[in-house]
Design an enzyme around this catalytic site. Sequence first.
Site, short mmCIF file in Angstrom:
data_model
loop_
_atom_site.label_atom_id
_atom_site.label_comp_id
_atom_site.label_asym_id
_atom_site.label_seq_id
_atom_site.Cartn_x
_atom_site.Cartn_y
_atom_site.Cartn_z
N GLU A 26 49.11 55.84 37.25
CA GLU A 26 48.25 56.81 37.93
C GLU A 26 47.87 56.33 39.33
OE1 GLU A 26 44.79 57.06 35.50
OE2 GLU A 26 45.95 57.53 33.72
N CYS A 84 43.41 55.00 45.29
CA CYS A 84 43.29 53.99 44.24
C CYS A 84 44.67 53.84 43.63
CB CYS A 84 42.26 54.49 43.22
SG CYS A 84 42.07 53.43 41.80
N CYS A 100 48.21 46.92 31.26
CA CYS A 100 47.47 45.73 31.68
C CYS A 100 47.34 44.80 30.48
CB CYS A 100 46.08 46.14 32.18
SG CYS A 100 45.14 44.76 32.89
N CYS A 158 40.33 44.26 28.40
CA CYS A 158 38.88 44.50 28.47
C CYS A 158 38.53 45.71 27.60
CB CYS A 158 38.46 44.75 29.92
SG CYS A 158 38.93 43.40 31.02
N CYS A 217 37.92 49.44 29.02
CA CYS A 217 38.88 50.01 29.96
C CYS A 217 40.07 50.64 29.23
CB CYS A 217 39.38 48.92 30.91
SG CYS A 217 40.70 49.45 32.01
N ASN A 277 32.42 54.87 32.81
CA ASN A 277 33.11 56.12 32.55
C ASN A 277 33.70 55.96 31.15
OD1 ASN A 277 34.44 58.53 32.83
ND2 ASN A 277 35.35 58.01 34.79
N CYS A 314 40.07 54.52 34.75
CA CYS A 314 41.36 53.84 34.71
C CYS A 314 42.18 54.13 33.46
CB CYS A 314 41.13 52.33 34.75
SG CYS A 314 39.81 51.89 35.81
N1 SAH Z 1 42.18 44.63 36.85
C1 SAH Z 1 41.43 44.79 38.05
C2 SAH Z 1 41.56 46.13 38.73
C3 SAH Z 1 41.67 47.38 37.90
S1 SAH Z 1 40.21 48.05 37.18
C4 SAH Z 1 39.97 44.49 37.79
O1 SAH Z 1 39.62 44.24 36.65
O2 SAH Z 1 39.19 44.43 38.74
C5 SAH Z 1 39.15 48.53 38.50
C6 SAH Z 1 37.69 48.48 38.15
O3 SAH Z 1 37.33 49.50 37.22
C7 SAH Z 1 37.28 47.17 37.51
O4 SAH Z 1 36.06 46.74 38.03
C8 SAH Z 1 37.14 47.58 36.05
O5 SAH Z 1 36.35 46.69 35.33
C9 SAH Z 1 36.53 48.95 36.19
N2 SAH Z 1 36.62 49.78 34.98
C10 SAH Z 1 37.54 49.76 34.00
N3 SAH Z 1 37.27 50.67 33.05
C11 SAH Z 1 36.14 51.30 33.43
C12 SAH Z 1 35.34 52.33 32.86
N4 SAH Z 1 35.67 52.89 31.71
N5 SAH Z 1 34.23 52.71 33.53
C13 SAH Z 1 33.90 52.14 34.72
N6 SAH Z 1 34.61 51.16 35.30
C14 SAH Z 1 35.71 50.73 34.67
#
Ligand code: SAH
Length: 449
Positions: free
Chosen positions: A181, A194, A201, A205, A208, A399, A442
């Site tokens: 995306e 973005c 990935c 986490c 995410c 989110n 994401c």
């Molecule tokens: N892997 C990298 C970049 C991709 S995620 C990182 O971890 O920074 C980009 C950002 O979105 C990161 O800060 C991640 O923690 C956040 N993110 C992921 N899922 C999310 C969600 N459901 N709601 C809000 N932020 C989220």
Amino acid sequence: MEVMTSPEMTPVTVPAATAPDADEAASRRAAQAAAQAAAQGAQQMRISESRAKAEGRAQVRPTAEGWKQAMGDDGRPQLQFTAKARVSQPPVHLADLTLDERAAKLKEMGLPGFRAKQLSVHYFQHYTTDPEAMSDLPKDRRAEIAEVMFPKLLTEVKRLTTDNGDTVKFLWRLFDGSLVESVLMRYPGRVTLCVSSQCGCGMNCPFCATGQAGLTRNMSAAEILDQIVQANRVIAEGGLGGKRRDGGHDAERVSNIVFMGMGEPLANYKRVMNAVHRMVDEAPEGLGMSARGITISTVGLVPGIKKLTEEGVPVTFALSLHAPDDELRDEMIPVNSRWKVDEALDAAHAYYVKTGRRVSIEYALIKDMNDHGWRADMLARKLNARGRGWVHVNPIPLNPTPGSVWTSSEPDVTAEFIDRLESAGVPTTLRDTRGKEIDGACGQLAATE
Ligand code: SAH
């Protein structure tokens, strides 16, 4: 599949022994170590829970709820630094190469080096790969040249628009069927894209969406860049935003890049940096963008942060911290088992010292999980302990991913969290949640496909 384990993640192993005595001693040692680890865990748990209680709040734990993470045999979330199976990369594209490399490739085809520049103008300045539009190339070889230099990398699967047309989310299919995306957002005075850097990935986490399916493969530099070129083409065609007062979109193009789409950019370091170089290279070698407008966001791969510090490209650096205490971050960000909060903050601070670029701390606010007042105070303390003026905090309301029981923090809690940081002298800006209605979080679009 290579699953990385850290010393903390390695289960207590009992050395092979021959004598019964040794056996007994070893199992006693193992039992002691296990009991000690359990006691430590329980004690940490009490700290977190009792602090929440003192604030009249609950302490939700990442592991108790929400969707299930992939776990290893040791019961720990799996970290995946390399792809699960042998995967191939897409064919080499003009954007993977420097101008000299492009000329060399064309020479192999019996073409003069100056064609490299012409082709680069078509791609990086006119956003076209269509041989019919390249009237400056010999007619009988146009199709062949385009086929070699511009293999199709991204095929549009879906396009969703929201915020009065100012946010456009793209779902792309890559040559091997992988889905990624990108999200295009127009703000006053800038246009941000973005981008994704990996298919899936491996960082796992729990909050995410991208982490749920694991890592398929790294994206090539050209696949990363083509997201920008495609977005620029859509803008040029008038696909972003309502009618502009000056009547045209021609002058508008992507000005800012955030590596906050799918993937962990520092786990795909070489290709990401190749793409970054091409973003800042002057046209027509690259896109001629400003490095300051490019944000690399990481989960906290400390060796990667150190490499980036030495790279000499003044990009903006963002650390996805999400918790100031190792007890919680160990569960929220599985890679914290390898590089702790303080190590990640030290590396972020060193980035500032070397580059003079102010660092961003990303903090997804999740109700009752990481949004307690004491955590805001602890975060401020840890940041201020390293100096002033080097960092700002970007809280973002969670989110929620489909099926997640976690939700974003209440408005008053969010306000207090920000207040506490601000009154400790830490600049803090609540990030907006663009594209929430179109599964902006994401990986959500790819996950539902
Ligand atoms: N892997 C990298 C970049 C991709 S995620 C990182 O971890 O920074 C980009 C950002 O979105 C990161 O800060 C991640 O923690 C956040 N993110 C992921 N899922 C999310 C969600 N459901 N709601 C809000 N932020 C989220």
